[in-house]
Design an enzyme around this catalytic site. Structure first.
Site: not given
Ligand code: PEP
Length: 256
Positions: A100, A172
């Site tokens: 992450h 992400e």
């Molecule tokens: C994350 O931390 O992986 C994430 C997607 O957070 P958020 O949904 O709050 O953007």
């Protein structure tokens, strides 16, 4: 082929064990039997895994499974504060998030460390949810795809094809996490398609067809439908919206 969708909620450093108990109970209670085929995963902090395990074991009809937010690659020993894959397995963790961006940034986690975690997890029978994502600067430089595909190649270095079957990828974009901003669904899908191609290079077309790729970054009940419609997005990795049962289950419903 159709891939089973997945929604995974990462609670990050939120929820005491007491608060977590309440949220897990709400989720188990409100989960509706008529949701379609979908894997639903909650990833509470380590300190709440046991509470989640007990509640979800007791709620035998619960379709929700448990994941962790991190792991250490050594099997046991003098590694103060670390948690092994076997310890997670014993708490019924089926998935574990690795790589992450918050761990990469605040805990200086390298691609090489992420790769060691991937191997430790798959050897223990836990499926890694392997994250990648670019900064806004990298996106604006037109380098998002090369950046994230390099991250994935590095993280999968050392993982044999025999162990690659359970892997889940999560795209992400760092600039979308917790900010309320998102790429367009088409932009997210373009990156997910490139990740699938990379997986195909590494493990072949059958493995790539089966690979589940999640989108993560400010996904919420208001924008989820547009991401669901994308051919290379098989679900979501969700932070903020996973902390409220109603919001999280709205995402489950949308993808199921
Ligand atoms: C994350 O931390 O992986 C994430 C997607 O957070 P958020 O949904 O709050 O953007």
């Amino acid at each position: 082929m159709t891939r089973k969708p997945m929604i995974a909620g990462t609670w990050k450093m939120n929820m005491t064990a007491t608060e977590a108990t309440k949220l897990v109970q709400q989720l188990a209670y409100q989960y509706e039997d008529n949701y379609g085929e979908i894997d639903v995963v909650i990833c509470p902090p380590f300190t709440a895994l046991r509470s989640a395990q007990v509640i979800l074991d007791y709620e035998t009809k619960s379709k929700i499974c448990i994941g962790a937010q991190d792991v250490y690659w050594e099997p046991k020993g003098a590694f103060t504060g670390a948690i092994s894959a076997e310890m997670l397995k014993n708490l019924s963790c089926v998935y574990c998030i690795i790589g992450h961006s918050e761990r990469r940034e605040y805990f200086c986690e390298s691609d090489e460390q992420v790769a060691r975690k991937a191997v430790a997890l798959t050897e223990a029978g836990i499926a890694p949810i392997l994250c990648c994502g670019e900064t806004l600067e990298t996106r604006e430089a037109g380098e998002a795809i090369s950046f994230v595909t390099d991250q994935i190649r590095a993280a999968l270095d050392g993982l044999p094809a025999s162990q690659a079957g359970g892997i889940v990828l999560a795209y992400e974009p760092i600039w979308a996490i917790g900010t309320g901003r998102t790429p367009s669904p088409e932009q997210a899908d373009e990156v997910c398609a490139a990740l699938r191609d990379t997986f195909c290079d590494l493990y072949g077309s059958a493995a790539a067809e089966q690979l589940r790729i999640l989108y993560g970054g400010s996904m919420n009940p208001g924008n989820v439908e547009a991401f669901c419609a994308m051919p290379n997005i098989d679900g979501g990795l969700v932070g903020g919206a996973s902390l409220k049962a109603d919001d999280f289950l709205a995402l489950v419903k949308a993808f199921s």
